[in-house]
Design a protein around this motif. Structure first.
Motif, PDB file in Angstrom:
ATOM      1  N   ASP A  51      13.312  22.418  10.336  1.00  0.00           N
ATOM      2  CA  ASP A  51      14.331  22.710   9.351  1.00  0.00           C
ATOM      3  C   ASP A  51      15.175  21.487   8.988  1.00  0.00           C
ATOM      4  OD1 ASP A  51      15.339  24.462   7.578  1.00  0.00           O
ATOM      5  OD2 ASP A  51      16.880  25.251   8.909  1.00  0.00           O
ATOM      6  N   LEU A  52      14.513  20.430   8.620  1.00  0.00           N
ATOM      7  CA  LEU A  52      15.221  19.191   8.341  1.00  0.00           C
ATOM      8  C   LEU A  52      15.051  18.760   6.886  1.00  0.00           C
ATOM      9  CD1 LEU A  52      14.079  17.111  11.422  1.00  0.00           C
ATOM     10  CD2 LEU A  52      16.180  18.387  11.166  1.00  0.00           C
ATOM     11  N   THR A  53      16.111  18.258   6.299  1.00  0.00           N
ATOM     12  CA  THR A  53      15.997  17.617   4.996  1.00  0.00           C
ATOM     13  C   THR A  53      15.751  16.126   5.258  1.00  0.00           C
ATOM     14  OG1 THR A  53      18.315  17.079   4.929  1.00  0.00           O
ATOM     15  CG2 THR A  53      17.679  19.206   4.010  1.00  0.00           C
ATOM     16  N   ALA A  54      15.477  15.383   4.185  1.00  0.00           N
ATOM     17  CA  ALA A  54      15.212  13.954   4.357  1.00  0.00           C
ATOM     18  C   ALA A  54      16.422  13.261   4.994  1.00  0.00           C
ATOM     19  CB  ALA A  54      14.883  13.326   3.011  1.00  0.00           C
ATOM     20  N   GLN A  55      17.611  13.631   4.513  1.00  0.00           N
ATOM     21  CA  GLN A  55      18.825  13.020   5.044  1.00  0.00           C
ATOM     22  C   GLN A  55      18.971  13.353   6.536  1.00  0.00           C
ATOM     23  OE1 GLN A  55      20.748  10.820   3.767  1.00  0.00           O
ATOM     24  NE2 GLN A  55      22.138  10.807   5.522  1.00  0.00           N
ATOM     25  N   GLU A  56      18.698  14.623   6.857  1.00  0.00           N
ATOM     26  CA  GLU A  56      18.816  15.027   8.266  1.00  0.00           C
ATOM     27  C   GLU A  56      17.813  14.281   9.139  1.00  0.00           C
ATOM     28  OE1 GLU A  56      20.417  19.603   8.123  1.00  0.00           O
ATOM     29  OE2 GLU A  56      18.337  19.211   7.647  1.00  0.00           O
ATOM     30  N   LEU A  57      16.625  14.039   8.578  1.00  0.00           N
ATOM     31  CA  LEU A  57      15.618  13.315   9.350  1.00  0.00           C
ATOM     32  C   LEU A  57      16.092  11.911   9.683  1.00  0.00           C
ATOM     33  CD1 LEU A  57      12.204  14.299   7.810  1.00  0.00           C
ATOM     34  CD2 LEU A  57      12.754  14.191  10.230  1.00  0.00           C
ATOM     35  N   LEU A  58      16.716  11.281   8.681  1.00  0.00           N
ATOM     36  CA  LEU A  58      17.234   9.939   8.884  1.00  0.00           C
ATOM     37  C   LEU A  58      18.323   9.986   9.960  1.00  0.00           C
ATOM     38  CD1 LEU A  58      16.896   7.130   7.640  1.00  0.00           C
ATOM     39  CD2 LEU A  58      18.855   7.646   6.189  1.00  0.00           C
ATOM     40  N   GLU A  59      19.211  10.997   9.811  1.00  0.00           N
ATOM     41  CA  GLU A  59      20.288  11.137  10.795  1.00  0.00           C
ATOM     42  C   GLU A  59      19.710  11.391  12.187  1.00  0.00           C
ATOM     43  OE1 GLU A  59      23.278  13.123   7.574  1.00  0.00           O
ATOM     44  OE2 GLU A  59      22.783  14.287   9.357  1.00  0.00           O
ATOM     45  N   GLU A  60      18.623  12.191  12.216  1.00  0.00           N
ATOM     46  CA  GLU A  60      18.024  12.504  13.506  1.00  0.00           C
ATOM     47  C   GLU A  60      17.567  11.229  14.209  1.00  0.00           C
ATOM     48  OE1 GLU A  60      15.047  15.740  14.078  1.00  0.00           O
ATOM     49  OE2 GLU A  60      13.776  14.086  14.644  1.00  0.00           O
ATOM     50  N   LYS A  61      16.916  10.343  13.425  1.00  0.00           N
ATOM     51  CA  LYS A  61      16.423   9.083  14.012  1.00  0.00           C
ATOM     52  C   LYS A  61      17.603   8.244  14.491  1.00  0.00           C
ATOM     53  CE  LYS A  61      11.878   8.883  12.601  1.00  0.00           C
ATOM     54  NZ  LYS A  61      11.610   9.665  11.407  1.00  0.00           N
ATOM     55  N   GLN A  62      18.686   8.195  13.666  1.00  0.00           N
ATOM     56  CA  GLN A  62      19.842   7.385  14.071  1.00  0.00           C
ATOM     57  C   GLN A  62      20.488   7.969  15.322  1.00  0.00           C
ATOM     58  OE1 GLN A  62      21.710   7.466  10.300  1.00  0.00           O
ATOM     59  NE2 GLN A  62      20.786   5.550   9.630  1.00  0.00           N
ATOM     60  N   GLU A  63      20.634   9.301  15.326  1.00  0.00           N
ATOM     61  CA  GLU A  63      21.232   9.960  16.500  1.00  0.00           C
ATOM     62  C   GLU A  63      20.383   9.699  17.735  1.00  0.00           C
ATOM     63  OE1 GLU A  63      22.710  13.882  14.236  1.00  0.00           O
ATOM     64  OE2 GLU A  63      21.812  14.246  16.198  1.00  0.00           O
ATOM     65  N   SER A 104       8.220  19.316   7.004  1.00  0.00           N
ATOM     66  CA  SER A 104       9.407  20.151   6.875  1.00  0.00           C
ATOM     67  C   SER A 104       9.508  20.534   5.416  1.00  0.00           C
ATOM     68  CB  SER A 104      10.648  19.362   7.288  1.00  0.00           C
ATOM     69  OG  SER A 104      10.936  18.393   6.301  1.00  0.00           O
ATOM     70  N   LYS A 105      10.651  21.063   5.026  1.00  0.00           N
ATOM     71  CA  LYS A 105      10.768  21.467   3.629  1.00  0.00           C
ATOM     72  C   LYS A 105      10.870  20.271   2.680  1.00  0.00           C
ATOM     73  CE  LYS A 105      15.607  22.510   4.327  1.00  0.00           C
ATOM     74  NZ  LYS A 105      16.488  23.559   4.776  1.00  0.00           N
ATOM     75  N   THR A 106      10.914  19.059   3.204  1.00  0.00           N
ATOM     76  CA  THR A 106      10.930  17.876   2.328  1.00  0.00           C
ATOM     77  C   THR A 106       9.539  17.562   1.795  1.00  0.00           C
ATOM     78  OG1 THR A 106      10.510  16.357   4.151  1.00  0.00           O
ATOM     79  CG2 THR A 106      12.814  16.765   3.602  1.00  0.00           C
ATOM     80  N   GLN A 107       8.508  18.212   2.345  1.00  0.00           N
ATOM     81  CA  GLN A 107       7.161  17.791   1.958  1.00  0.00           C
ATOM     82  C   GLN A 107       6.793  18.200   0.532  1.00  0.00           C
ATOM     83  OE1 GLN A 107       3.409  19.987   2.784  1.00  0.00           O
ATOM     84  NE2 GLN A 107       4.536  20.589   4.606  1.00  0.00           N
ATOM     85  N   TYR A 108       5.976  17.340  -0.114  1.00  0.00           N
ATOM     86  CA  TYR A 108       5.500  17.649  -1.456  1.00  0.00           C
ATOM     87  C   TYR A 108       3.990  17.401  -1.517  1.00  0.00           C
ATOM     88  CZ  TYR A 108       5.119  18.014  -6.462  1.00  0.00           C
ATOM     89  OH  TYR A 108       4.757  18.427  -7.707  1.00  0.00           O
ATOM     90  N   PRO A 109       3.203  18.478  -1.534  1.00  0.00           N
ATOM     91  CA  PRO A 109       1.754  18.279  -1.640  1.00  0.00           C
ATOM     92  C   PRO A 109       1.382  17.871  -3.066  1.00  0.00           C
ATOM     93  CG  PRO A 109       2.277  20.613  -1.386  1.00  0.00           C
ATOM     94  CD  PRO A 109       3.576  19.883  -1.435  1.00  0.00           C
ATOM     95  N   ASP A 110       0.615  16.779  -3.199  1.00  0.00           N
ATOM     96  CA  ASP A 110       0.359  16.166  -4.500  1.00  0.00           C
ATOM     97  C   ASP A 110      -1.159  16.118  -4.744  1.00  0.00           C
ATOM     98  OD1 ASP A 110      -0.009  14.409  -6.585  1.00  0.00           O
ATOM     99  OD2 ASP A 110       1.060  12.730  -5.666  1.00  0.00           O
ATOM    100  N   VAL A 111      -1.620  16.856  -5.770  1.00  0.00           N
ATOM    101  CA  VAL A 111      -3.066  16.857  -6.067  1.00  0.00           C
ATOM    102  C   VAL A 111      -3.363  16.151  -7.390  1.00  0.00           C
ATOM    103  CG1 VAL A 111      -3.701  18.879  -4.699  1.00  0.00           C
ATOM    104  CG2 VAL A 111      -2.894  19.210  -7.027  1.00  0.00           C
ATOM    105  N   ARG A 112      -2.394  15.356  -7.881  1.00  0.00           N
ATOM    106  CA  ARG A 112      -2.618  14.697  -9.179  1.00  0.00           C
ATOM    107  C   ARG A 112      -3.869  13.822  -9.176  1.00  0.00           C
ATOM    108  NH1 ARG A 112       3.115  12.214 -10.164  1.00  0.00           N
ATOM    109  NH2 ARG A 112       2.860  12.152  -7.915  1.00  0.00           N
ATOM    110  N   ASN A 113      -4.143  13.167  -8.048  1.00  0.00           N
ATOM    111  CA  ASN A 113      -5.319  12.291  -7.982  1.00  0.00           C
ATOM    112  C   ASN A 113      -6.464  12.910  -7.183  1.00  0.00           C
ATOM    113  OD1 ASN A 113      -4.132   9.998  -9.364  1.00  0.00           O
ATOM    114  ND2 ASN A 113      -2.757   9.939  -7.596  1.00  0.00           N
ATOM    115  N   ALA A 114      -6.321  14.190  -6.851  1.00  0.00           N
ATOM    116  CA  ALA A 114      -7.340  14.820  -6.000  1.00  0.00           C
ATOM    117  C   ALA A 114      -8.537  15.274  -6.837  1.00  0.00           C
ATOM    118  CB  ALA A 114      -6.731  16.006  -5.266  1.00  0.00           C
ATOM    119  N   THR A 115      -9.722  15.184  -6.207  1.00  0.00           N
ATOM    120  CA  THR A 115     -10.942  15.643  -6.888  1.00  0.00           C
ATOM    121  C   THR A 115     -11.675  16.631  -5.992  1.00  0.00           C
ATOM    122  OG1 THR A 115     -12.190  13.812  -5.943  1.00  0.00           O
ATOM    123  CG2 THR A 115     -11.301  13.476  -8.174  1.00  0.00           C
TER     124      THR A 115
END
Ligand code: NAX
Length: 258
Positions: A239-251, A188-199
């Motif tokens: 279309d979920l934020t991290a908080q919404e994802l947590l709420e989704e699991k609780q719901e 979702s839009k919470t994702q962060y692609p990280d290539v700092r350690n990628a080769t």
């Protein structure tokens, strides 16, 4: 000679299943010596389409296919299966609230989890593909308490593949020459692609960090990271934020308890 194993694919009349069924049936998934009996589950209105899929499997005359069981009944679909590909899910439709999507999927994965619990082999391995895959996997496992939790997984590899392919295309190298790309967050839009350690391994054989190979920090920050984060297709569905994802699991868990 190996005995055939029973494999269920849900959402079998849909798009993803159309390519997945062939890969399973020709031995790419369980090996070239493992015969399979395919159990194909979809909803009642899709039985005509499913009949077409069954005809196509038959037209392929694949030697590993020892039987096909098309059905709209979960108790038939999950009977004695050793592997389950849970592809069928309710997509988010125009005007649908997140809660509506969630409760539609809870219904599906509750019924199917229960059918797994009652009818599948206790050693069954379950891969949930239908979105929201993580939550659906949680629900499915909750309703199949007699099957070990570790037998359930959700397919979440897509974003990593996409990031890897993006770097490979930018550098004009094969995708398997890109290593150690990490995706933080969710699909979702919470994702962060990280290539700092990628080769990457360049055509001349040199191994470089992605930063040294691309040599364009602005590009990595603005085009790569932001471009992958803004995944319209995924966002429309989730279309979920991290908080919404947590709420989704609780719901989801509280709806399950009702
Ligand atoms: P389609 O709409 O083509 O197919 C879905 C099929 O599931 C339909 O035939 C539908 O009748 C069936 N279905 C609905 N409810 C069902 C039920 N209760 N029991 C059995 N079958 C049921 O969608 P498709 O493009 O095949 O995508 C299927 C799912 O995979 C979607 O939820 C999609 O979001 C998800 N995906 C997940 C990915 C991942 O990486 N986890 C990537 C691929 C895909 O987008």
């Amino acid at each position: 000679k190996a005995e055939p194993i029973r494999v269920v694919i849900t959402g079998a009349a849909g798009q993803i299943a159309y390519s997945l069924i062939y890969q399973i049936a020709k031995g790419d998934v369980f090996g070239p010596n493992q015969p399979v009996i395919l159990h194909l589950l979809d909803i009642t209105p899709m039985m005509g389409v499913l009949e077409g899929v069954v005809m196509e499997i038959s037209d392929c005359a694949l030697p590993l296919v020892r039987g096909v069981v098309p059905t709209d009944k979960p108790e038939v679909a999950f009977k004695d299966v050793e592997a389950a590909f849970m592809v069928g899910a309710m997509p988010r439709k125009e005007g649908m609230e997140r809660k509506d999507l969630l409760s539609a999927n809870i219904k599906i994965f509750k019924v199917q989890g229960d059918a797994l619990d009652k009818h599948a082999k206790k050693t069954v391995k379950v891969l949930v593909v239908g979105n929201p895959a993580n939550t659906n996997a949680l629900i499915c496992s909750k309703y199949a308490p007699s099957i070990p939790k570790e037998n359930f997984s959700a397919m979440t590899r897509l974003d990593q593949n996409r990031a890897q392919a993006h770097i490979a295309a930018k550098l004009g190298i094969p995708v398997d020459q890109v290593k150690n790309v990490i995706i933080w967050g969710n699909h979702s839009k919470t994702q962060y692609p990280d290539v700092r350690n990628a080769t990457v391994i360049m055509p001349n054989g040199a191994t470089l960090s992605v930063h040294d190979a691309i040599k364009d920090e602005e590009y990595l920050k603005n085009v790569f990271v932001e471009g992958l984060k803004v995944d319209d297709f995924a966002q429309k569905k989730l279309d979920l934020t991290a908080q919404e994802l947590l709420e989704e699991k609780q719901e989801a868990l509280s709806v399950c308890q009702d």
